[in-house]
Design a protein around this motif. Structure first.
Motif, short mmCIF file in Angstrom:
data_model
loop_
_atom_site.label_atom_id
_atom_site.label_comp_id
_atom_site.label_asym_id
_atom_site.label_seq_id
_atom_site.Cartn_x
_atom_site.Cartn_y
_atom_site.Cartn_z
N HIS A 205 4.78 36.41 1.43
CA HIS A 205 4.03 37.13 0.35
C HIS A 205 4.87 37.06 -1.03
CE1 HIS A 205 0.37 38.78 1.55
NE2 HIS A 205 0.74 38.58 2.76
N LEU A 206 6.27 37.15 -0.71
CA LEU A 206 7.13 36.95 -1.82
C LEU A 206 7.24 35.50 -2.28
CD1 LEU A 206 9.51 38.26 -3.74
CD2 LEU A 206 10.92 37.53 -1.95
N ALA A 207 7.23 34.59 -1.60
CA ALA A 207 7.14 33.34 -1.90
C ALA A 207 5.95 32.83 -2.67
CB ALA A 207 7.43 32.23 -0.88
N SER A 208 4.57 33.35 -2.24
CA SER A 208 3.56 33.12 -2.80
C SER A 208 3.52 33.82 -4.31
CB SER A 208 2.52 33.23 -1.98
OG SER A 208 2.08 34.65 -1.75
N GLY A 209 4.02 35.01 -4.25
CA GLY A 209 3.75 35.92 -5.33
C GLY A 209 2.46 36.60 -5.40
N LYS A 210 2.04 36.65 -4.23
CA LYS A 210 0.55 37.39 -4.01
C LYS A 210 0.67 38.53 -3.32
CE LYS A 210 -1.37 33.91 -6.45
NZ LYS A 210 -1.95 33.85 -7.61
N SER A 211 -0.16 39.56 -3.75
CA SER A 211 -0.20 40.79 -3.10
C SER A 211 -1.44 40.47 -1.97
CB SER A 211 -0.71 41.81 -3.85
OG SER A 211 0.17 42.12 -4.98
N GLY A 212 -1.59 41.39 -0.92
CA GLY A 212 -2.75 41.14 -0.20
C GLY A 212 -2.51 42.20 1.00
N LEU A 213 -3.89 42.07 1.83
CA LEU A 213 -3.95 42.87 2.87
C LEU A 213 -3.53 42.18 4.14
CD1 LEU A 213 -5.16 45.36 3.96
CD2 LEU A 213 -7.41 44.17 4.39
N VAL A 214 -2.79 42.67 5.11
CA VAL A 214 -2.10 42.35 6.32
C VAL A 214 -2.38 43.17 7.51
CG1 VAL A 214 -0.66 40.66 5.43
CG2 VAL A 214 0.35 42.93 6.07
N GLU A 215 -2.54 42.60 8.65
CA GLU A 215 -2.63 43.52 9.88
C GLU A 215 -1.16 43.43 10.49
OE1 GLU A 215 -5.09 43.95 14.00
OE2 GLU A 215 -6.24 43.47 12.22
N ILE B 155 27.43 23.22 -6.61
CA ILE B 155 27.03 21.99 -7.58
C ILE B 155 25.89 21.33 -6.63
CG2 ILE B 155 27.98 19.44 -7.93
CD1 ILE B 155 30.72 20.78 -8.36
N ASN B 156 25.87 21.30 -5.50
CA ASN B 156 25.12 20.72 -4.74
C ASN B 156 23.38 21.30 -5.00
OD1 ASN B 156 26.57 18.83 -3.58
ND2 ASN B 156 27.09 19.97 -1.64
N ARG B 157 23.53 22.33 -5.56
CA ARG B 157 22.24 23.07 -5.72
C ARG B 157 21.54 22.42 -7.11
NH1 ARG B 157 21.81 27.66 -8.28
NH2 ARG B 157 19.64 27.92 -7.22
N ILE B 158 22.20 21.43 -7.75
CA ILE B 158 21.53 20.62 -8.77
C ILE B 158 20.59 19.58 -8.34
CG2 ILE B 158 21.94 19.26 -11.02
CD1 ILE B 158 24.75 20.53 -11.19
N ARG B 159 19.38 19.67 -8.68
CA ARG B 159 18.39 18.54 -8.29
C ARG B 159 18.69 17.44 -9.31
NH1 ARG B 159 14.49 20.99 -5.05
NH2 ARG B 159 15.15 23.28 -4.91
N ALA B 160 19.31 16.26 -8.74
CA ALA B 160 19.61 15.02 -9.43
C ALA B 160 19.66 13.94 -8.34
CB ALA B 160 20.90 15.31 -10.05
N PRO B 161 18.75 12.95 -8.58
CA PRO B 161 17.81 12.86 -9.77
C PRO B 161 16.97 13.73 -9.74
CG PRO B 161 18.20 10.80 -8.46
CD PRO B 161 18.68 11.80 -7.63
N ILE B 162 16.67 14.27 -10.84
CA ILE B 162 15.68 15.19 -11.17
C ILE B 162 14.29 15.07 -10.78
CG2 ILE B 162 15.12 14.77 -13.68
CD1 ILE B 162 15.23 17.75 -14.01
N VAL C 263 7.83 24.02 -8.84
CA VAL C 263 6.84 24.97 -8.19
C VAL C 263 7.41 24.78 -6.61
CG1 VAL C 263 4.68 24.93 -7.38
CG2 VAL C 263 5.00 24.46 -9.71
N ALA C 264 7.81 23.87 -6.14
CA ALA C 264 8.10 23.80 -4.79
C ALA C 264 9.33 24.59 -4.48
CB ALA C 264 8.39 22.34 -4.41
N ALA C 265 10.31 24.70 -5.55
CA ALA C 265 11.37 25.56 -5.27
C ALA C 265 11.17 27.22 -5.44
CB ALA C 265 12.52 25.32 -6.39
N LEU C 266 10.04 27.30 -6.18
CA LEU C 266 9.56 28.60 -6.61
C LEU C 266 8.97 29.04 -5.26
CD1 LEU C 266 9.20 31.05 -8.40
CD2 LEU C 266 6.87 29.95 -9.15
N ARG C 267 7.95 28.24 -4.70
CA ARG C 267 7.44 28.51 -3.58
C ARG C 267 8.17 28.42 -2.15
NH1 ARG C 267 4.75 31.69 -6.58
NH2 ARG C 267 3.31 30.84 -7.91
#
Length: 233
Positions: free
Chosen positions: A50-60, A193-200, A221-225
């Motif tokens: 849910h954190l990755a999606s950024g969405k609230s919701g109902l779960v069981e 340094i390896n965190r840099i996306r290059a080639p971008i 978006v892929a990194a955010l999700r």
């Protein structure tokens, strides 16, 4: 909601840190989980999704109806370089609900005529990121697009130090090898340094400014999700 919980929520929001409020709908009990605590939580897997999606919701959970209220800071995108790729990116960003800031000390490039409606900062990145632009943090993405180390490097250093969720830089592998050497000399670790996306950008065969902009935004978006980065062809 208890006053104490509300106070913590407001404090975390002000500090631009994510939280999830877990509410048992059967008895109304609530508990607040900070982002840093999710990994050790019994519900880590579902909270992480849910954190990755950024969405609230109902779960069981355990046969009980539970509502997860996700509070995620607004995501910011800082682009260094008022170049053609940035111009193509600006209208796309508007549809992704990202707050865009473009930094470039070259006033001939960073002009309102070229970037209508975009927050422009015509200063060197080290000065801009220390004053005009709010501090970078884990909910910021930074894309360095100028090909000029004097402009890109200070921004990359600031983004790595702030642990931005996405850090990308334009340039060939040869260019990035030289960049890596400079950052290592400046004291950054190989892991940083390896965190840099290059080639971008995602490897979609992009050739035009608009296609490169699309590839960069898709990678952000892929990194955010939290989607694993595919191997670059």
């Amino acid at each position: 909601m208890r006053t104490e919980t509300l106070e913590i929520l407001n404090a975390e929001r002000a500090a631009r840190r994510a939280t999830i409020l877990v509410t048992d709908l059967a008895d109304g009990t609530q508990r607040l989980v900070r982002e840093a605590e999710i990994g050790a939580d019994p519900l880590a897997e579902v909270l992480g999704k849910h954190l990755a999606s950024g969405k609230s919701g109902l779960v069981e959970i355990g046969g009980r109806q539970t509502f997860l209220t996700v509070q995620v800071p607004p995501v910011r995108l800082v682009v260094v370089g008022a170049v053609h790729i940035s111009q193509a990116m600006a209208p796309m960003v508007a549809g992704l609900d990202l707050a865009l800031t473009v930094i470039d000390p070259r006033t001939a490039f960073a002009s309102p005529e070229r970037f209508p409606g975009v927050e422009l900062v015509a200063e060197w990145p080290d000065a801009a990121l220390g004053s005009r632009v709010p501090p970078l943090d884990r909910y910021c993405a930074l894309a360095a697009l100028t090909h000029d180390p004097k402009i890109d490097d200070p921004a990359l250093k600031a983004a790595l130090a702030a642990e931005c969720f996405y850090v990308g830089a334009l340039g060939s592998r040869k260019t990035h090898a030289a960049r890596t050497a400079r950052l290592a000399e400046a004291g950054f670790s190989p892991e940083q340094i390896n965190r840099i996306r290059a080639p971008i950008g995602l490897a979609i065969g992009a050739v035009s400014p608009a296609e490169i902009a699309l590839a960069v935004l898709a990678e952000i978006v892929a990194a955010l999700r939290r989607v694993p980065r595919p191997e670059v062809a």
